[in-house]
Design a protein around this motif. Structure first.
Motif, PDB file in Angstrom:
ATOM      1  N   ASP A  14     -30.037  -9.343  39.375  1.00  0.00           N
ATOM      2  CA  ASP A  14     -28.668  -9.774  38.816  1.00  0.00           C
ATOM      3  C   ASP A  14     -28.990 -10.601  37.443  1.00  0.00           C
ATOM      4  N   GLU A  15     -27.779 -11.250  37.020  1.00  0.00           N
ATOM      5  CA  GLU A  15     -28.017 -11.827  35.605  1.00  0.00           C
ATOM      6  C   GLU A  15     -28.844 -13.060  35.972  1.00  0.00           C
ATOM      7  N   GLU A  16     -28.467 -13.786  37.006  1.00  0.00           N
ATOM      8  CA  GLU A  16     -29.370 -14.940  37.203  1.00  0.00           C
ATOM      9  C   GLU A  16     -30.882 -14.754  37.446  1.00  0.00           C
ATOM     10  N   CYS A  73     -25.387  -8.562  19.709  1.00  0.00           N
ATOM     11  CA  CYS A  73     -24.146  -9.003  20.131  1.00  0.00           C
ATOM     12  C   CYS A  73     -23.665 -10.301  19.622  1.00  0.00           C
ATOM     13  N   LEU A  74     -22.279 -10.509  19.080  1.00  0.00           N
ATOM     14  CA  LEU A  74     -21.932 -11.767  18.906  1.00  0.00           C
ATOM     15  C   LEU A  74     -21.759 -12.786  19.907  1.00  0.00           C
ATOM     16  N   ALA A  75     -22.230 -14.241  19.642  1.00  0.00           N
ATOM     17  CA  ALA A  75     -22.438 -15.144  20.626  1.00  0.00           C
ATOM     18  C   ALA A  75     -21.206 -15.048  21.310  1.00  0.00           C
ATOM     19  N   GLU A  76     -20.028 -15.099  21.020  1.00  0.00           N
ATOM     20  CA  GLU A  76     -18.886 -15.393  21.757  1.00  0.00           C
ATOM     21  C   GLU A  76     -18.723 -14.220  22.892  1.00  0.00           C
ATOM     22  N   TYR A  77     -19.218 -13.179  22.567  1.00  0.00           N
ATOM     23  CA  TYR A  77     -19.051 -11.972  23.598  1.00  0.00           C
ATOM     24  C   TYR A  77     -20.369 -11.961  24.699  1.00  0.00           C
ATOM     25  N   LEU A  78     -21.573 -12.822  24.405  1.00  0.00           N
ATOM     26  CA  LEU A  78     -22.492 -12.751  25.253  1.00  0.00           C
ATOM     27  C   LEU A  78     -22.245 -12.810  26.679  1.00  0.00           C
ATOM     28  N   ASP A  79     -21.585 -13.829  27.165  1.00  0.00           N
ATOM     29  CA  ASP A  79     -21.407 -13.908  28.568  1.00  0.00           C
ATOM     30  C   ASP A  79     -20.350 -12.851  29.225  1.00  0.00           C
ATOM     31  N   SER A  80     -19.638 -12.213  28.453  1.00  0.00           N
ATOM     32  CA  SER A  80     -18.740 -11.175  29.066  1.00  0.00           C
ATOM     33  C   SER A  80     -19.710  -9.870  29.040  1.00  0.00           C
ATOM     34  N   GLU A  81     -20.260  -9.561  27.916  1.00  0.00           N
ATOM     35  CA  GLU A  81     -21.137  -8.303  27.963  1.00  0.00           C
ATOM     36  C   GLU A  81     -22.233  -8.404  28.712  1.00  0.00           C
ATOM     37  N   LYS A  99     -22.431 -10.048  31.839  1.00  0.00           N
ATOM     38  CA  LYS A  99     -21.872  -9.799  33.095  1.00  0.00           C
ATOM     39  C   LYS A  99     -21.485  -8.268  33.235  1.00  0.00           C
ATOM     40  N   ARG A 100     -21.086  -7.699  32.307  1.00  0.00           N
ATOM     41  CA  ARG A 100     -20.633  -6.236  32.326  1.00  0.00           C
ATOM     42  C   ARG A 100     -21.948  -5.369  32.856  1.00  0.00           C
ATOM     43  N   ILE A 101     -23.106  -5.643  31.878  1.00  0.00           N
ATOM     44  CA  ILE A 101     -24.295  -4.885  32.103  1.00  0.00           C
ATOM     45  C   ILE A 101     -24.969  -5.137  33.555  1.00  0.00           C
ATOM     46  N   PHE A 102     -24.944  -6.367  33.932  1.00  0.00           N
ATOM     47  CA  PHE A 102     -25.525  -6.530  35.208  1.00  0.00           C
ATOM     48  C   PHE A 102     -24.732  -6.256  36.308  1.00  0.00           C
ATOM     49  N   SER A 103     -23.092  -6.019  36.111  1.00  0.00           N
ATOM     50  CA  SER A 103     -22.312  -5.496  37.174  1.00  0.00           C
ATOM     51  C   SER A 103     -22.595  -4.006  37.219  1.00  0.00           C
ATOM     52  N   GLU A 104     -22.820  -3.356  36.237  1.00  0.00           N
ATOM     53  CA  GLU A 104     -23.138  -1.991  36.417  1.00  0.00           C
ATOM     54  C   GLU A 104     -24.476  -1.548  37.089  1.00  0.00           C
ATOM     55  N   LEU A 105     -25.462  -2.644  36.660  1.00  0.00           N
ATOM     56  CA  LEU A 105     -26.702  -2.508  37.387  1.00  0.00           C
ATOM     57  C   LEU A 105     -26.523  -2.562  39.003  1.00  0.00           C
ATOM     58  N   GLN A 106     -25.703  -3.502  39.207  1.00  0.00           N
ATOM     59  CA  GLN A 106     -25.576  -3.572  40.480  1.00  0.00           C
ATOM     60  C   GLN A 106     -25.024  -2.427  41.216  1.00  0.00           C
ATOM     61  N   LEU A 139     -27.887  -6.675  23.416  1.00  0.00           N
ATOM     62  CA  LEU A 139     -27.534  -8.094  23.859  1.00  0.00           C
ATOM     63  C   LEU A 139     -28.004  -9.283  23.046  1.00  0.00           C
ATOM     64  N   HIS A 140     -29.757  -9.230  23.271  1.00  0.00           N
ATOM     65  CA  HIS A 140     -30.395 -10.054  22.519  1.00  0.00           C
ATOM     66  C   HIS A 140     -29.685 -11.523  22.851  1.00  0.00           C
ATOM     67  N   PRO A 141     -29.851 -11.765  24.180  1.00  0.00           N
ATOM     68  CA  PRO A 141     -29.119 -13.101  24.431  1.00  0.00           C
ATOM     69  C   PRO A 141     -29.723 -14.389  24.322  1.00  0.00           C
ATOM     70  N   PHE A 142     -31.145 -14.347  24.225  1.00  0.00           N
ATOM     71  CA  PHE A 142     -31.974 -15.491  23.894  1.00  0.00           C
ATOM     72  C   PHE A 142     -32.220 -15.537  22.231  1.00  0.00           C
TER      73      PHE A 142
END
Length: 201
Positions: free
Chosen positions: A57-59, A92-100, A102-109, A137-140
């Motif tokens: 998961d995301e965590e 991915c724009l920083a403002e959408y990082l959190d929601s995107e 969560k979407r990716i990891f929800s799909e993976l689950q 996403l490039h979150p980091f």
């Protein structure tokens, strides 16, 4: 200048692409060697801890980045707050990082961490999809590629395969080309070919 373009540049030493670090190292070669050593240690640690109850998961993904690089960087395990791009690729724009994320990891689950794909071709195709999503996403701020490949390698081992061999595609820059297509065109065709070629049981 940094290899990335940022709206702001909070993590790099002035005039360089070396991130500010806990060891006060300014030499790029030295910092890259340390990063590689930490990554090798992370592979050993997380592969040894992998079991049937592991949740991808995301965590877990964030924890890979944090536990691998927290001895070196304050930003380890923290999503970026600034927009980032590289060349013509806008992540991915920083403002959408959190929601995107969560979407990716929800799909993976929902895909039961890829256990529902029982042949190599289908597994490679779906893993390429998720890897492509995480590339975009490039979150980091830094070390996204290495951590997401670690994540995907662990997913592969979890599903009965060996870690993916990216050697040839990284050496000849095919992986970079595939990554650019993921970000700019949401096209994972080349990435799927790379994963399928490097996947073995």
């Amino acid at each position: 200048m940094s290899k990335y373009q940022l709206d702001d540049s909070p993590i790099y030493l002035n005039g360089s692409d070396v991130p500010k670090n806990k060891l006060d190292i300014s030499d790029a070669e030295v910092i890259h060697e340390i990063e590689n050593d930490l990554l090798i240690e992370a592979y050993e640690k997380f592969l040894s801890e992998l079991n049937d109850d592991t949740k991808f998961d995301e965590e877990y993904f964030i924890n890979l980045h944090k536990k691998t690089f927290e001895s070196l960087y304050d930003f380890a395990g923290k999503y970026r707050n600034e927009n980032m791009s590289k060349g013509d690729s806008q992540f991915c724009l920083a403002e959408y990082l959190d929601s995107e994320s969560k979407r990716i990891f929800s799909e993976l689950q929902q895909d039961k961490y890829l256990t529902i794909f029982d042949n190599k071709e289908d597994f490679a195709k779906r893993l390429a999809y998720y890897q492509g999503e995480l590339i975009a996403l490039h979150p980091f701020y830094e070390l996204n590629g290495r951590v997401l490949r670690l994540f995907c390698d662990l997913l592969a081992v979890f599903n009965g395969y060996k870690p993916i061999d990216y050697t040839a595609s990284i050496d000849n820059e095919k992986y970079i080309e595939a990554s650019i297509e993921c970000v700019q065109f949401a096209d994972t065709t080349k990435l799927e070919e790379i994963i399928l070629s490097g996947l073995s049981s």
